[in-house]
Each structure stands twice: as structure tokens, then as C-alpha cells.
Design a protein around this motif. Structure first.
Motif, PDB file in Angstrom:
ATOM      1  N   PRO A 104       0.834  -1.196   0.000  1.00  0.00           N
ATOM      2  CA  PRO A 104       0.000   0.000   0.000  1.00  0.00           C
ATOM      3  C   PRO A 104       0.869   1.247   0.000  1.00  0.00           C
ATOM      4  O   PRO A 104       1.912   1.283   0.643  1.00  0.00           O
ATOM      5  CB  PRO A 104      -0.799  -0.120   1.299  1.00  0.00           C
ATOM      6  N   LEU A 105       0.468   2.266  -0.699  1.00  0.00           N
ATOM      7  CA  LEU A 105       1.306   3.426  -0.914  1.00  0.00           C
ATOM      8  C   LEU A 105       1.012   4.523   0.097  1.00  0.00           C
ATOM      9  O   LEU A 105      -0.005   5.194   0.026  1.00  0.00           O
ATOM     10  CB  LEU A 105       1.091   3.970  -2.329  1.00  0.00           C
ATOM     11  N   SER A 106       1.911   4.720   1.051  1.00  0.00           N
ATOM     12  CA  SER A 106       1.753   5.770   2.039  1.00  0.00           C
ATOM     13  C   SER A 106       1.898   7.121   1.369  1.00  0.00           C
ATOM     14  O   SER A 106       2.862   7.388   0.678  1.00  0.00           O
ATOM     15  CB  SER A 106       2.816   5.614   3.134  1.00  0.00           C
ATOM     16  N   GLY A 107       0.926   8.012   1.593  1.00  0.00           N
ATOM     17  CA  GLY A 107       1.020   9.351   1.074  1.00  0.00           C
ATOM     18  C   GLY A 107       0.687   9.471  -0.392  1.00  0.00           C
ATOM     19  O   GLY A 107       0.901  10.511  -1.002  1.00  0.00           O
ATOM     20  N   CYS A 108       0.146   8.443  -1.028  1.00  0.00           N
ATOM     21  CA  CYS A 108      -0.135   8.485  -2.459  1.00  0.00           C
ATOM     22  C   CYS A 108      -1.620   8.590  -2.760  1.00  0.00           C
ATOM     23  O   CYS A 108      -2.030   8.351  -3.896  1.00  0.00           O
ATOM     24  CB  CYS A 108       0.435   7.237  -3.131  1.00  0.00           C
ATOM     25  N   SER A 109      -2.440   8.888  -1.758  1.00  0.00           N
ATOM     26  CA  SER A 109      -3.864   9.038  -2.008  1.00  0.00           C
ATOM     27  C   SER A 109      -4.432  10.051  -1.033  1.00  0.00           C
ATOM     28  O   SER A 109      -3.760  10.497  -0.115  1.00  0.00           O
ATOM     29  CB  SER A 109      -4.577   7.696  -1.863  1.00  0.00           C
ATOM     30  N   ASN A 110      -5.676  10.423  -1.235  1.00  0.00           N
ATOM     31  CA  ASN A 110      -6.329  11.405  -0.386  1.00  0.00           C
ATOM     32  C   ASN A 110      -7.292  10.717   0.570  1.00  0.00           C
ATOM     33  O   ASN A 110      -7.807   9.639   0.283  1.00  0.00           O
ATOM     34  CB  ASN A 110      -7.088  12.407  -1.250  1.00  0.00           C
ATOM     35  N   PRO A 111      -7.563  11.336   1.740  1.00  0.00           N
ATOM     36  CA  PRO A 111      -8.504  10.721   2.683  1.00  0.00           C
ATOM     37  C   PRO A 111      -9.892  10.601   2.073  1.00  0.00           C
ATOM     38  O   PRO A 111     -10.383  11.527   1.445  1.00  0.00           O
ATOM     39  CB  PRO A 111      -8.489  11.680   3.876  1.00  0.00           C
ATOM     40  N   SER A 112     -10.517   9.462   2.238  1.00  0.00           N
ATOM     41  CA  SER A 112     -11.823   9.248   1.622  1.00  0.00           C
ATOM     42  C   SER A 112     -12.800   8.552   2.552  1.00  0.00           C
ATOM     43  O   SER A 112     -13.958   8.373   2.187  1.00  0.00           O
ATOM     44  CB  SER A 112     -11.667   8.403   0.352  1.00  0.00           C
ATOM     45  N   GLY A 113     -12.380   8.141   3.729  1.00  0.00           N
ATOM     46  CA  GLY A 113     -13.250   7.409   4.626  1.00  0.00           C
ATOM     47  C   GLY A 113     -13.115   5.912   4.446  1.00  0.00           C
ATOM     48  O   GLY A 113     -12.314   5.420   3.653  1.00  0.00           O
ATOM     49  N   GLN A 171       4.675  14.349   8.980  1.00  0.00           N
ATOM     50  CA  GLN A 171       4.161  14.196   7.625  1.00  0.00           C
ATOM     51  C   GLN A 171       3.980  12.726   7.282  1.00  0.00           C
ATOM     52  O   GLN A 171       2.999  12.351   6.620  1.00  0.00           O
ATOM     53  CB  GLN A 171       5.088  14.855   6.611  1.00  0.00           C
ATOM     54  N   GLY A 172       4.905  11.879   7.728  1.00  0.00           N
ATOM     55  CA  GLY A 172       4.790  10.448   7.454  1.00  0.00           C
ATOM     56  C   GLY A 172       3.547   9.845   8.077  1.00  0.00           C
ATOM     57  O   GLY A 172       2.844   9.045   7.446  1.00  0.00           O
ATOM     58  N   VAL A 173       3.237  10.235   9.319  1.00  0.00           N
ATOM     59  CA  VAL A 173       2.037   9.732   9.979  1.00  0.00           C
ATOM     60  C   VAL A 173       0.789  10.215   9.255  1.00  0.00           C
ATOM     61  O   VAL A 173      -0.148   9.440   9.001  1.00  0.00           O
ATOM     62  CB  VAL A 173       2.010  10.165  11.459  1.00  0.00           C
ATOM     63  N   VAL A 174       0.749  11.488   8.900  1.00  0.00           N
ATOM     64  CA  VAL A 174      -0.413  12.036   8.202  1.00  0.00           C
ATOM     65  C   VAL A 174      -0.588  11.379   6.833  1.00  0.00           C
ATOM     66  O   VAL A 174      -1.717  11.104   6.403  1.00  0.00           O
ATOM     67  CB  VAL A 174      -0.293  13.565   8.084  1.00  0.00           C
ATOM     68  N   ASP A 175       0.518  11.110   6.148  1.00  0.00           N
ATOM     69  CA  ASP A 175       0.428  10.410   4.861  1.00  0.00           C
ATOM     70  C   ASP A 175      -0.239   9.053   5.025  1.00  0.00           C
ATOM     71  O   ASP A 175      -1.075   8.648   4.209  1.00  0.00           O
ATOM     72  CB  ASP A 175       1.832  10.222   4.261  1.00  0.00           C
ATOM     73  N   GLN A 176       0.130   8.354   6.090  1.00  0.00           N
ATOM     74  CA  GLN A 176      -0.488   7.037   6.319  1.00  0.00           C
ATOM     75  C   GLN A 176      -1.961   7.175   6.708  1.00  0.00           C
ATOM     76  O   GLN A 176      -2.796   6.351   6.312  1.00  0.00           O
ATOM     77  CB  GLN A 176       0.285   6.280   7.405  1.00  0.00           C
ATOM     78  N   LEU A 177      -2.309   8.186   7.484  1.00  0.00           N
ATOM     79  CA  LEU A 177      -3.716   8.432   7.792  1.00  0.00           C
ATOM     80  C   LEU A 177      -4.498   8.684   6.503  1.00  0.00           C
ATOM     81  O   LEU A 177      -5.595   8.145   6.308  1.00  0.00           O
ATOM     82  CB  LEU A 177      -3.850   9.634   8.729  1.00  0.00           C
ATOM     83  N   ASP A 178      -3.936   9.485   5.623  1.00  0.00           N
ATOM     84  CA  ASP A 178      -4.587   9.758   4.346  1.00  0.00           C
ATOM     85  C   ASP A 178      -4.797   8.476   3.550  1.00  0.00           C
ATOM     86  O   ASP A 178      -5.876   8.236   3.000  1.00  0.00           O
ATOM     87  CB  ASP A 178      -3.743  10.729   3.519  1.00  0.00           C
TER      88      ASP A 178
END
Length: 337
Positions: A15-24, A78-85
Motif C-alpha cells: 500500500p502506498l503511504s502518502g499516495c492518495s487522499n482521505p476518503s473514509g 508528515q509520514g504519519v499524516v500520509d499514512q492516515l490519508d
């Protein structure tokens, strides 16, 4: 670094960390909002060698040969937020850790640095040192109070097995008293841990030994992390004791992090049972979602997906799933939606 990591991980089909936007989180025909209440940060050189090896094993080859750059990137704000996203999660909670005997140290100051960097996405749980409690208790409690004065520090994190303190030792009641005074829930690791340097005897792992403190401090909210899962034997461990305490005391809550991971529960059967038993006991309103990430790139997305699948298999309605993923957290921590 995150963009480079995405490209490299794409080559190894993670899975790509930081390569997508939050969507639920898609749950049947609903899209649920989610908060991850169990995340870690830290510096690689403050992590004990045995824990470094454990984490490095999770990284794909050849990144596992030199894990420090990827680990530092993953554990950054930023790394944590990327994974949340990537997981479709709105926000996360970073834990401070003071466990020099086992998993290492991530100071309150380390956590606050991340909270200040991403105040719209991150909260924190503060902690304190207990290895010289006889002489430093007042000093450590003062530091804890100061850390909890930060507006995004919303609770206290303890790990008795990691910190080498018993659940039934009353000399640590002053921590629970402070948390109750300030209205800050206390998160506690329960169950045997897989890390070197932790203690596995029942007084350090079984939350039933915490019962007298739970009774003494009814104003303090206790969150039983991992729901007593036995990570050494990959078994449900003290699940029933957790549920029993929840039935008896309204100030007891649960958090099922890590027990449903691919490493702990490959086919999802254990996670399904934990969720099903919680539902059978009428305690879904006590459960708060957490992953115990970020661990490695893609972990947050994988754990959210495995949680969704286990909830569906256990018969959770969309409303119950939404409560676990978000609204229980907001209620327990006194945060407005």
C-alpha cells in the motif's frame, strides 16, 4: 522523501503511504469517518536494537537493509499524516513512551513537536518515567501535568509490562488521580508483549489486577489497550477479564489495536471473535479504534481494512462500526465532533 517512498513501495506492491487522499472507510453502502487513537513516533537511535530489528523485518527488501531513513520518514509528522490519508482516516493520536527497559523512549516533547506541526490532524497522549519513582515521583508528575496542559495532549499513556510496574501497585495511584483531576483518560497496554525486555507475569499484563484502582478512581477513564491480547502466543489472552471489567465499571473502555494484524491474526478469526464477544456483552459503545501504527508503510490502511472486515463478519451495524471508528473516541475524550 514520502514521494520517493511511494515510488519504491509501488515496485514491491505494498500500500502506498502518502499516495492518495482521505476518503473514509467503505462499510457496505456507507462511508464511515475514522480516527486512529494509537500511533507512535520516535527517533531511530532511541529505539533499542531488538526493537529496531523487529521493525526492520517489516520493511521490504532492499529497504530493510538500511531501515533508518524509511523509519524516520514514517515516524515523522508528515509520514504519519500520509499514512492516515492512505487509510482514509481523519485524525490520529500519537503516544509518548517512556520504556527504557524495552521499546525505548519517545518524549512528551517529541510528541508535542508533531502536534504543533500538524495541529489539524494529530492529538497526543503524554507519559512519564517511573524507573526511579521512589525519588522522582513528584518531579515526574509535575512534568506530566505540564505536558497535559498542551491543548492537543488529551490523555495519558502507560504500558505496565514495558515499564516494569504492576497493575496492583498503589504507589502509582497518583498518576490515575492526576488524570481524573484533569479529565484525561488513561490508556494502558494489557496482555503479554512481543518485545524483548517486557514482563509477562499476570500482575503486569492482566487488567484484573487493576480493578482496585478502577474502583478507587471512578472519575478516571481507563482504556484497556489491545483488550488483553496475548502477542506471545497469538491468543485472546485476557479478553474475558477486559469484558468483565467493562460490565462492572462504567469508566472502563477498550481498544483492539494490533491484535487483528496480519502477523497476529492471519485469517482474521481472532479479531472477529474479539469483536463478536464485545457485541454479545453489549459493550460496543466502550470500544475505540486504534491500530498501533505506523510500524511500516501501508500498515494503517491494512489495519483499517482488516477491522472493517472483522466488524462485518461479527455482525456490526454501520452505526456500531461508526461508533467504534470515531464517535466513541470523541465521547470518551470529551471532544466535539
Amino acid at each position: 522523501m514520502v514521494r520517493i517512498t511511494c515510488i519504491i513501495l509501488g515496485l514491491v506492491s505494498l500500500p502506498l503511504s502518502g499516495c492518495s487522499n482521505p476518503s473514509g472507510i467503505v462499510y457496505g453502502d456507507r462511508v464511515l469517518a475514522g480516527i486512529d487513537m494509537h500511533l507512535h513516533t520516535g527517533e531511530w537511535d532511541k529505539i533499542p536494537p531488538s526493537t529496531q530489528s523487529y521493525l526492520a523485518e517489516k520493511f521490504p527488501f532492499p529497504l530493510s537493509l538500511n531501515p533508518e531513513p524509511l523509519a524516520e520518514d514514517t515516524l515523522s509528522a508528515q509520514g504519519v499524516v500520509d499514512q492516515l490519508d492512505n487509510a482514509g482516516l481523519e485524525k490520529g493520536v500519537i503516544f509518548a513512551v517512556y520504556a527504557p527497559h524495552s521499546v525505548g523512549i519517545a518524549t512528551n516533547a517529541d510528541v508535542i513537536e508533531l502536534l504543533d506541526a500538524k495541529p489539524d490532524r494529530l492529538w497526543g497522549l503524554a507519559s512519564l518515567r517511573v524507573d526511579q519513582w521512589d525519588t522522582e515521583s513528584e518531579y515526574q508528575l509535575k512534568n506530566l501535568r505540564e505536558a497535559l496542559s498542551h491543548p492537543r495532549m488529551i490523555g495519558v499513556k502507560l504500558a505496565h509490562a514495558h515499564m516494569h510496574i504492576r497493575f496492583d501497585d498503589p504507589q502509582y495511584d497518583s498518576i490515575y488521580a492526576l488524570a481524573g483531576e484533569l479529565g484525561k483518560p488513561v490508556y494502558l497496554h494489557t496482555g503479554p508483549s512481543p518485545f524483548n525486555g517486557t514482563l509477562a507475569d499476570p500482575p503486569y499484563t492482566n487488567p484484573i489486577y487493576l480493578e482496585e484502582s478502577i474502583k478507587r478512581f471512578p472519575q478516571t477513564k481507563f482504556i484497556l489497550g489491545h483488550m488483553g491480547f496475548d502477542f506471545l502466543n497469538k491468543a485472546e489472552g485476557n479478553l474475558e477479564e477486559c469484558l468483565s471489567l467493562g460490565k462492572l465499571y462504567p469508566n472502563v473502555f477498550f481498544e483492539p489495536s494490533a491484535l487483528g494484524s496480519g502477523a497476529s491474526d492471519p485469517d482474521g478469526a481472532l479479531y472477529k471473535r474479539v469483536l463478536k464477544r464485545t457485541k454479545e456483552e453489549g459493550l460496543t459503545d466502550r470500544m475505540i479504534y486504534g491500530s498501533d501504527g505506523p510500524q511500516y508503510p501501508g500498515f494503517l490502511a491494512d489495519y483499517a481494512s482488516r477491522t472493517r472486515d472483522a466488524m462485518q463478519a461479527a455482525g456490526y451495524t454501520a452505526e456500531e462500526a461508526q461508533a467504534v471508528f470515531k464517535t466513541n473516541f470523541e465521547r470518551v475524550f470529551g471532544l466535539n465532533p
